[in-house]
Write a protein that holds these residues in place. Structure first.
Motif, PDB file in Angstrom:
ATOM      1  N   ARG A 119       0.839  -1.308   0.444  1.00 45.83           N
ATOM      2  CA  ARG A 119      -0.004   0.025   0.078  1.00 45.83           C
ATOM      3  C   ARG A 119       1.133   1.362   0.411  1.00 45.83           C
ATOM      4  N   THR A 120       0.018   1.904  -0.655  1.00 44.04           N
ATOM      5  CA  THR A 120       1.160   3.879  -0.471  1.00 44.04           C
ATOM      6  C   THR A 120       0.367   4.248  -0.352  1.00 44.04           C
ATOM      7  N   LEU A 121       0.784   5.953   0.366  1.00 39.01           N
ATOM      8  CA  LEU A 121       0.914   6.750   0.898  1.00 39.01           C
ATOM      9  C   LEU A 121      -0.470   7.720  -0.080  1.00 39.01           C
ATOM     10  N   TYR A 177      -4.076   6.361   0.596  1.00 36.11           N
ATOM     11  CA  TYR A 177      -4.328   6.603   1.584  1.00 36.11           C
ATOM     12  C   TYR A 177      -4.698   7.400   1.036  1.00 36.11           C
ATOM     13  N   GLU A 227       8.506   5.487   4.214  1.00 36.14           N
ATOM     14  CA  GLU A 227       7.016   5.064   3.740  1.00 36.14           C
ATOM     15  C   GLU A 227       6.457   4.303   4.644  1.00 36.14           C
ATOM     16  N   MET A 265       3.238   3.777   7.037  1.00 32.11           N
ATOM     17  CA  MET A 265       1.876   3.470   6.880  1.00 32.11           C
ATOM     18  C   MET A 265       1.883   1.987   7.666  1.00 32.11           C
ATOM     19  N   LYS A 319      -1.771   1.773  10.242  1.00 32.70           N
ATOM     20  CA  LYS A 319      -2.555   1.207  10.504  1.00 32.70           C
ATOM     21  C   LYS A 319      -2.487   1.132  11.914  1.00 32.70           C
TER      22      LYS A 319
END
Length: 110
Positions: A2-4, A7, A55, A59, A63
């Motif tokens: 998952r990437t910023l 997000y 990053e 992340m 979470k």
């Protein structure tokens, strides 16, 4: 991974849980949505303030923060009277408090 950038695309509370693959009780989120997201926003603000460019670390923090806030509400956390009354000023609501972008005079800008 998952990437910023991904997000930043999230909108609803459920989107955050699904994005991070966190199991949740839909009823809890439906009932406590505002409080969960408000507290989550306050918590992650600290993470963004201390973001050092890693990053993956950020992340993981985002979470973990979601899980922590959700578990508080799952196990019976309820906002205190002070938190609820903090939404009022001189007996009048001062913005929605769900966002931090308030215009002059305290009106919600969203």
């Amino acid at each position: 991974m998952r990437t910023l950038e991904q997000y930043y695309e999230l909108k609803d509370a459920e989107d955050f849980f699904e994005f991070f693959g966190v199991e949740y009780d839909k009823h809890i989120v439906e009932v406590k949505r505002f409080h969960i997201m408000k507290e989550y926003g306050s918590l992650i603000k600290k993470g963004f303030e201390n973001f050092n460019g890693d990053e993956k670390y950020l992340m993981d923090f985002l979470k973990f923060a979601l899980i922590r806030v959700y578990m508080d509400y799952k196990h019976g956390h309820a906002p205190s009277a002070a938190e609820v009354w903090g939404m009022l000023e001189d007996g009048k609501a001062k913005g929605c408090l769900a966002c931090t972008t308030l215009t002059e005079g305290g009106n919600c800008a969203c």
